[in-house]
Design a protein around this motif. Structure first.
Motif, short mmCIF file in Angstrom:
data_model
loop_
_atom_site.label_atom_id
_atom_site.label_comp_id
_atom_site.label_asym_id
_atom_site.label_seq_id
_atom_site.Cartn_x
_atom_site.Cartn_y
_atom_site.Cartn_z
N ASP A 121 -15.21 6.27 5.10
CA ASP A 121 -15.52 5.27 4.08
C ASP A 121 -15.00 5.70 2.71
OD1 ASP A 121 -17.60 6.63 2.45
OD2 ASP A 121 -18.81 6.50 4.26
N SER A 122 -14.97 4.74 1.79
CA SER A 122 -14.40 4.98 0.47
C SER A 122 -15.45 5.09 -0.61
CB SER A 122 -13.44 3.83 0.13
OG SER A 122 -14.11 2.58 0.20
N ILE A 123 -16.73 5.14 -0.25
CA ILE A 123 -17.82 5.13 -1.23
C ILE A 123 -17.94 6.49 -1.91
CG2 ILE A 123 -20.30 4.83 -1.55
CD1 ILE A 123 -20.22 3.08 1.04
N ILE A 124 -17.86 6.49 -3.24
CA ILE A 124 -18.04 7.73 -3.99
C ILE A 124 -19.39 7.76 -4.71
CG2 ILE A 124 -15.59 8.21 -4.28
CD1 ILE A 124 -15.80 7.03 -7.11
N GLU A 125 -20.03 6.61 -4.84
CA GLU A 125 -21.40 6.57 -5.36
C GLU A 125 -22.10 5.33 -4.84
OE1 GLU A 125 -24.06 6.99 -9.44
OE2 GLU A 125 -21.92 6.54 -9.63
N ALA A 126 -23.33 5.53 -4.37
CA ALA A 126 -24.21 4.43 -3.96
C ALA A 126 -25.49 4.58 -4.76
CB ALA A 126 -24.51 4.49 -2.46
N LEU A 127 -25.96 3.48 -5.32
CA LEU A 127 -27.16 3.60 -6.14
C LEU A 127 -27.97 2.31 -6.12
CD1 LEU A 127 -27.07 2.16 -9.29
CD2 LEU A 127 -25.04 3.61 -9.31
N CYS A 128 -29.24 2.45 -6.42
CA CYS A 128 -30.12 1.30 -6.58
C CYS A 128 -30.98 1.54 -7.81
CB CYS A 128 -31.00 1.10 -5.35
SG CYS A 128 -31.97 -0.44 -5.40
N GLU A 129 -30.99 0.56 -8.73
CA GLU A 129 -31.77 0.66 -9.95
C GLU A 129 -32.89 -0.37 -9.94
OE1 GLU A 129 -30.44 0.75 -14.52
OE2 GLU A 129 -30.69 -1.29 -13.72
N VAL A 130 -34.08 0.05 -10.37
CA VAL A 130 -35.24 -0.83 -10.45
C VAL A 130 -35.75 -0.81 -11.89
CG1 VAL A 130 -37.53 -1.37 -9.55
CG2 VAL A 130 -35.86 -0.20 -8.09
N ARG A 131 -35.75 -1.98 -12.52
CA ARG A 131 -36.33 -2.12 -13.85
C ARG A 131 -37.69 -2.82 -13.70
NH1 ARG A 131 -31.19 -3.99 -17.69
NH2 ARG A 131 -29.80 -2.27 -17.07
N PHE A 132 -38.66 -2.34 -14.45
CA PHE A 132 -40.01 -2.87 -14.25
C PHE A 132 -40.78 -2.92 -15.57
CE2 PHE A 132 -39.90 1.68 -13.41
CZ PHE A 132 -40.95 2.18 -14.18
N HIS A 133 -41.80 -3.77 -15.57
CA HIS A 133 -42.72 -3.85 -16.70
C HIS A 133 -44.04 -3.21 -16.31
CE1 HIS A 133 -45.00 -5.45 -20.09
NE2 HIS A 133 -45.92 -5.86 -19.22
N THR A 134 -44.64 -2.50 -17.25
CA THR A 134 -45.94 -1.88 -17.02
C THR A 134 -46.64 -1.71 -18.37
OG1 THR A 134 -47.11 0.09 -16.22
CG2 THR A 134 -44.91 0.43 -17.10
N ASN A 189 -26.70 8.36 -4.67
CA ASN A 189 -26.05 9.23 -3.69
C ASN A 189 -24.59 9.34 -4.14
OD1 ASN A 189 -25.18 8.93 -0.13
ND2 ASN A 189 -24.98 10.65 -1.51
N THR A 190 -24.19 10.52 -4.60
CA THR A 190 -22.84 10.71 -5.11
C THR A 190 -22.05 11.61 -4.15
OG1 THR A 190 -23.50 12.63 -6.43
CG2 THR A 190 -23.61 10.49 -7.49
N GLY A 191 -20.71 11.53 -4.28
CA GLY A 191 -19.87 12.31 -3.38
C GLY A 191 -19.86 11.71 -2.00
N LYS A 192 -20.14 12.50 -0.98
CA LYS A 192 -20.14 12.03 0.39
C LYS A 192 -21.32 11.10 0.64
CE LYS A 192 -18.86 11.83 4.73
NZ LYS A 192 -17.65 11.10 5.14
N TYR A 193 -21.03 9.86 1.02
CA TYR A 193 -22.08 8.88 1.27
C TYR A 193 -22.85 9.25 2.52
CZ TYR A 193 -24.21 4.29 2.24
OH TYR A 193 -25.08 3.27 2.51
#
Length: 248
Positions: free
Chosen positions: A13-26, A95-99
């Motif tokens: 695969d060609s993925i060099i970074e996979a990420l998920c961001e969560v913005r929230f109110h509290t 997740n950076t580098g190797k996925y």
């Protein structure tokens, strides 16, 4: 393979970074939120480092939309392939580098979502972002440049080719929208592999007005986001190239 078929896995695969961001109110104090989340058991061995945003006073960050959702603390595992970024109103997992692959990444994200609602009981998720950055190379992926993608761009009948920087947005449904960014290496800042020929950055996000109040809802959203991400990516790969890339 038919045009609409989406493979389960690629040989390389060609993925060099996979990420998920969560913005929230509290209503909880930012320092308490950051402390609780950073002390989550799976990340206790991660090295902790302050980010530059932490030097800005919390009251100023709270009233500035550009700063409110910026992380102030980074947690990184020993080899630097997994990291967590935390702020008073945001958490992201990278997740950076190797996925590691979706089968490993999905339960990791589920744990992140569960931790958020466990430690921040009144959390209301207002935005989600699911992003894969792909660095395509000629030697590994058989694509020598933007012209090698299943993509045609014309201006007054003249074909536009590399170097190129193209962004476009697709609204998938009421809760998901996909921004696809395609760029030649000349337009990309930061480190990329020397033989990179194209960067394909696919960012699935929730639209304005989104709200989620449970980890189950967020998990379901991320699963659908992964599907939309794959759909957007594989639309760009010509069928003859995809045949070479698919893991049998």
């Amino acid at each position: 393979m038919t045009k609409t078929a989406i493979p389960e896995k690629l040989k390389d695969d060609s993925i060099i970074e996979a990420l998920c961001e969560v913005r929230f109110h509290t209503e909880e104090q930012p320092e308490i939120v950051i402390g609780r989340l950073s002390d989550h058991e799976p990340w206790k061995t991660f090295a902790k480092s302050r980010l530059s945003t932490a030097d800005i006073p919390s009251p100023i960050r709270a009233v500035n939309e550009q700063l409110k959702y910026q992380p102030v603390l980074e947690l990184r595992n020993a080899d630097g392939t997994h990291l967590v970024k935390v702020g008073g109103n945001v958490i992201s997992y990278h997740n950076t580098g190797k996925y590691c692959g979706w089968r490993a990444f999905e339960p990791t994200l589920a744990d992140v979502f569960s931790a958020l609602f466990r430690y921040v009981g009144d959390a209301q998720v207002t935005r989600l972002g699911f992003r894969y950055v792909n660095a395509i190379t000629s030697s590994r992926h058989y694509i020598s440049g933007v012209s090698g993608l299943a993509l045609k761009i014309e201006v007054a009948g003249d074909k536009v080719s590399s170097p190129l920087n193209l962004n476009y947005l697709v609204k998938n449904n009421e809760t998901h929208q996909t921004m696809t960014r395609i760029a030649s290496p000349e337009f990309v800042q930061g480190q990329v592999q020397r033989d990179t020929t194209v960067i394909v950055d696919i960012d699935v996000s929730s639209p304005d007005g989104y709200l989620a109040t449970s980890s189950d809802i967020v998990c379901e959203w991320s699963g659908k986001a992964h599907g939309f991400e794959k759909e957007a990516f594989f639309k760009l790969i010509p069928p003859d190239v995809l045949t070479k890339l698919v893991e049998k």
